[in-house]
Write a protein that holds these residues in place. Sequence first.
Motif, PDB file in Angstrom:
ATOM      1  N   LEU A   1       0.985  -1.224   0.119  1.00  0.00           N
ATOM      2  CA  LEU A   1      -0.243  -0.164   0.436  1.00  0.00           C
ATOM      3  C   LEU A   1       0.845   1.341   0.047  1.00  0.00           C
ATOM      4  O   LEU A   1       0.875   2.225  -1.090  1.00  0.00           O
ATOM      5  N   ALA A   2       2.168   1.120   0.620  1.00  0.00           N
ATOM      6  CA  ALA A   2       2.746   2.116   1.026  1.00  0.00           C
ATOM      7  C   ALA A   2       2.840   2.385  -0.699  1.00  0.00           C
ATOM      8  O   ALA A   2       3.832   4.059  -0.720  1.00  0.00           O
ATOM      9  N   ILE A   3       3.874   1.157  -0.949  1.00  0.00           N
ATOM     10  CA  ILE A   3       4.792   1.486  -1.973  1.00  0.00           C
ATOM     11  C   ILE A   3       3.279   2.435  -3.583  1.00  0.00           C
ATOM     12  O   ILE A   3       3.661   2.753  -4.120  1.00  0.00           O
ATOM     13  N   VAL A   4       2.082   1.426  -3.046  1.00  0.00           N
ATOM     14  CA  VAL A   4       1.488   1.763  -4.497  1.00  0.00           C
ATOM     15  C   VAL A   4       1.018   3.772  -4.399  1.00  0.00           C
ATOM     16  O   VAL A   4       1.308   4.482  -4.887  1.00  0.00           O
ATOM     17  N   CYS A   5       1.507   3.873  -3.563  1.00  0.00           N
ATOM     18  CA  CYS A   5       0.895   5.262  -2.671  1.00  0.00           C
ATOM     19  C   CYS A   5       1.747   6.624  -3.285  1.00  0.00           C
ATOM     20  O   CYS A   5       1.834   7.104  -3.871  1.00  0.00           O
ATOM     21  N   SER A   6       3.029   5.643  -3.000  1.00  0.00           N
ATOM     22  CA  SER A   6       4.375   6.084  -3.652  1.00  0.00           C
ATOM     23  C   SER A   6       4.229   6.688  -4.790  1.00  0.00           C
ATOM     24  O   SER A   6       4.595   7.343  -5.601  1.00  0.00           O
TER      25      SER A   6
ATOM     26  N   GLU B   1      -6.753   5.708  -0.547  1.00  0.00           N
ATOM     27  CA  GLU B   1      -7.133   6.101   0.503  1.00  0.00           C
ATOM     28  C   GLU B   1      -7.796   5.099   2.052  1.00  0.00           C
ATOM     29  O   GLU B   1      -7.263   4.993   2.806  1.00  0.00           O
ATOM     30  N   PRO B   2      -9.412   4.434   2.046  1.00  0.00           N
ATOM     31  CA  PRO B   2      -9.811   4.077   2.539  1.00  0.00           C
ATOM     32  C   PRO B   2      -8.790   2.556   3.697  1.00  0.00           C
ATOM     33  O   PRO B   2      -8.803   2.231   4.428  1.00  0.00           O
ATOM     34  N   ASN B   3      -8.185   2.363   2.739  1.00  0.00           N
ATOM     35  CA  ASN B   3      -7.491   1.354   3.123  1.00  0.00           C
ATOM     36  C   ASN B   3      -6.119   1.728   3.610  1.00  0.00           C
ATOM     37  O   ASN B   3      -6.157   0.988   4.777  1.00  0.00           O
ATOM     38  N   CYS B   4      -5.662   2.931   3.474  1.00  0.00           N
ATOM     39  CA  CYS B   4      -4.598   3.375   4.333  1.00  0.00           C
ATOM     40  C   CYS B   4      -4.897   3.736   5.501  1.00  0.00           C
ATOM     41  O   CYS B   4      -4.636   3.371   6.798  1.00  0.00           O
ATOM     42  N   ARG B   5      -6.557   3.977   5.964  1.00  0.00           N
ATOM     43  CA  ARG B   5      -6.713   4.464   6.505  1.00  0.00           C
ATOM     44  C   ARG B   5      -6.499   3.234   7.620  1.00  0.00           C
ATOM     45  O   ARG B   5      -6.804   3.191   9.068  1.00  0.00           O
ATOM     46  N   ARG B   6      -7.159   2.015   7.006  1.00  0.00           N
ATOM     47  CA  ARG B   6      -7.416   1.235   7.314  1.00  0.00           C
ATOM     48  C   ARG B   6      -6.819  -0.028   8.568  1.00  0.00           C
ATOM     49  O   ARG B   6      -7.197  -0.456   9.303  1.00  0.00           O
ATOM     50  N   LEU B   7      -5.324   0.450   7.345  1.00  0.00           N
ATOM     51  CA  LEU B   7      -4.289  -0.263   8.037  1.00  0.00           C
ATOM     52  C   LEU B   7      -3.291   0.668   8.465  1.00  0.00           C
ATOM     53  O   LEU B   7      -2.305  -0.173   9.057  1.00  0.00           O
TER      54      LEU B   7
END
Length: 131
Positions: free
Chosen positions: A58-63, A85-91
């Motif tokens: 997830l961090a790699i995808v966002c970056s 973004e919802p997955n970022c908040r969830r994790l």
Amino acid sequence: WPFEEHAGRRLKEFTPQGFALVLHASVRLRRGGASFFEVLASQLRRRRCQSQLQPPGLAIVCSAAAEAIPVLGSEAPMRLLRDMEPNCRRLCSGFTPWQVVWVLTAFADAAAPATVVTAAGEEGARPPRLG
């Protein structure tokens, strides 16, 4: 072409983490262009793929999405960030420090051009000065 060809042939074999790494590599290497980015992003948006994406991916995808904005324009990368973004908040409670930095930097970098464009787009307005 070897990168795009290899990745294109193996799309059905990639795990969610694999899609994240190929997306990141394509953006960093500036390979594949907008259509390749969109193919990978659409695979990452699939419900099954999103639920299986772990914090490092997830961090790699966002970056990667934030890094793609200057090259591909804002539409597709911002749409991918919005969907992640919802997955970022969830994790987020399970993020390591580097993942927190990558995700927050990605969203901050993506928001910065939008803020300047909005401020500059208003008649007579100028981008805010720093200092």
